[in-house]
Design a protein around this motif. Structure first.
Motif, short mmCIF file in Angstrom:
data_model
loop_
_atom_site.label_atom_id
_atom_site.label_comp_id
_atom_site.label_asym_id
_atom_site.label_seq_id
_atom_site.Cartn_x
_atom_site.Cartn_y
_atom_site.Cartn_z
N GLU A 54 0.86 -1.29 -0.08
CA GLU A 54 -0.02 -0.07 0.16
C GLU A 54 0.91 1.18 0.01
O GLU A 54 0.57 2.38 -0.63
CB GLU A 54 -1.16 0.00 1.03
CG GLU A 54 -1.88 -1.05 1.22
CD GLU A 54 -2.85 -0.85 2.15
OE1 GLU A 54 -2.98 0.09 2.92
OE2 GLU A 54 -3.86 -1.79 2.34
N GLN A 99 2.19 1.87 -3.44
CA GLN A 99 0.97 2.38 -4.33
C GLN A 99 0.70 3.94 -4.11
O GLN A 99 0.56 4.75 -5.15
CB GLN A 99 -0.39 1.64 -4.07
CG GLN A 99 -1.46 1.66 -5.01
CD GLN A 99 -2.39 0.80 -4.94
OE1 GLN A 99 -3.02 0.26 -3.93
NE2 GLN A 99 -3.02 0.40 -5.96
N ARG A 100 0.67 4.23 -2.69
CA ARG A 100 0.51 5.65 -2.49
C ARG A 100 1.62 6.53 -2.95
O ARG A 100 1.52 7.64 -3.51
CB ARG A 100 0.50 6.03 -1.06
CG ARG A 100 -0.75 5.46 -0.14
CD ARG A 100 -1.05 6.07 1.09
NE ARG A 100 0.17 5.44 2.04
CZ ARG A 100 0.32 4.39 2.69
NH1 ARG A 100 -0.65 3.58 2.78
NH2 ARG A 100 1.28 4.26 3.57
N LYS A 142 -9.67 -3.81 3.64
CA LYS A 142 -9.04 -2.85 3.10
C LYS A 142 -8.94 -3.07 1.55
O LYS A 142 -9.48 -3.94 0.78
CB LYS A 142 -7.51 -2.73 3.42
CG LYS A 142 -6.49 -4.10 3.03
CD LYS A 142 -5.11 -3.89 3.54
CE LYS A 142 -4.27 -5.20 3.45
NZ LYS A 142 -2.90 -5.18 3.72
N ARG A 174 -8.72 -4.18 -2.10
CA ARG A 174 -7.90 -5.34 -2.58
C ARG A 174 -8.05 -5.33 -4.10
O ARG A 174 -9.02 -4.95 -4.73
CB ARG A 174 -8.43 -6.68 -2.05
CG ARG A 174 -8.29 -6.78 -0.41
CD ARG A 174 -7.16 -7.14 0.12
NE ARG A 174 -7.10 -7.35 1.38
CZ ARG A 174 -6.36 -8.07 2.08
NH1 ARG A 174 -5.22 -8.73 1.34
NH2 ARG A 174 -6.25 -8.20 3.36
#
Length: 208
Positions: free
Chosen positions: A46, A49-50, A146, A148
């Motif tokens: 994550e 990705q951010r 979360k 997915r």
């Protein structure tokens, strides 16, 4: 494993939504109940990705290198703060995901770049005392706690390639069954033995 100034380090690898985080949370609870200080290293997907790095079937050499090297850095920092370090996705896991992404896209890796990542994964894996590998049950749905990715084809590829990387690099790992109970007992016993807290019966030998 070489003797270094580091705490007992236990890691998991495997496809997403196969119980890695749940197992580590249960293990951390059990170890803390026994009075041990536990430091956790989180999955970096994550965060990548951010930052704008591609993940899952879009993984690139660059995003894989970032996850591997940032993971190593986070693990070394965690060594300073616990009797036991629990790692959600050992470094070789990222290599398996990268290879799964390449197959998904019908691409082949650059041999030199691939060799570099292999060496990094192989050498750093000596720092893990135990690695557990989840096994994908395709009938179990993706998690809902979360956001997915819902691509079941890629999840199956990730499961296969993570397993293949562990085998090809001769990195010992233990199966993590869905109920976690046997793995929890083994891991807590192993930690106790390593820290000299108590004697445990049974085997803790890892298999590739």
């Amino acid at each position: 494993m070489s003797t270094l100034d580091q705490p007992v380090t236990i890691a998991v690898v495997g496809a997403h939504s196969t119980g890695k985080s749940t197992f580590l949370a249960r293990l951390a609870h059990e170890l803390r109940r026994r009075g041990l200080q536990v430091s956790a290293v989180a999955d970096l997907g994550e965060q990548a990705q951010r930052m704008g790095l591609p993940i899952l079937w879009n993984h690139t050499w660059t995003s894989t290198l970032w996850i591997m090297t940032r993971g190593i850095s986070n693990e070394v920092e965690a060594w300073l703060h616990g009797d036991v370090v629990l790692v959600d996705r050992a470094v070789p896991d990222a290599l398996g995901y990268y290879r799964a992404a390449l197959e998904y896209r019908g691409e082949t890796p650059d041999p030199e770049g691939w060799g570099y990542l292999q060496t990094l994964a192989r050498v750093h894996s000596d720092r893990y005392h135990l690695i557990f590998r989840t096994q994908l049950d395709p009938d179990i749905p993706l998690g809902t706690n979360k956001p997915r990715d819902g691509n079941r084809q890629f999840r199956a590829l990730a499961d296969r390639h993570v397993s293949a990387v562990m085998t090809e690099l001769a990195i010992p790992c233990l199966p993590l069954a869905a109920d976690h109970d046997a793995a929890l007992a083994l891991a807590t016993c192993f930690v106790a033995e390593q820290l000299g807290n108590e004697a445990c019966s049974g085997t803790t030998g890892a298999t590739a």
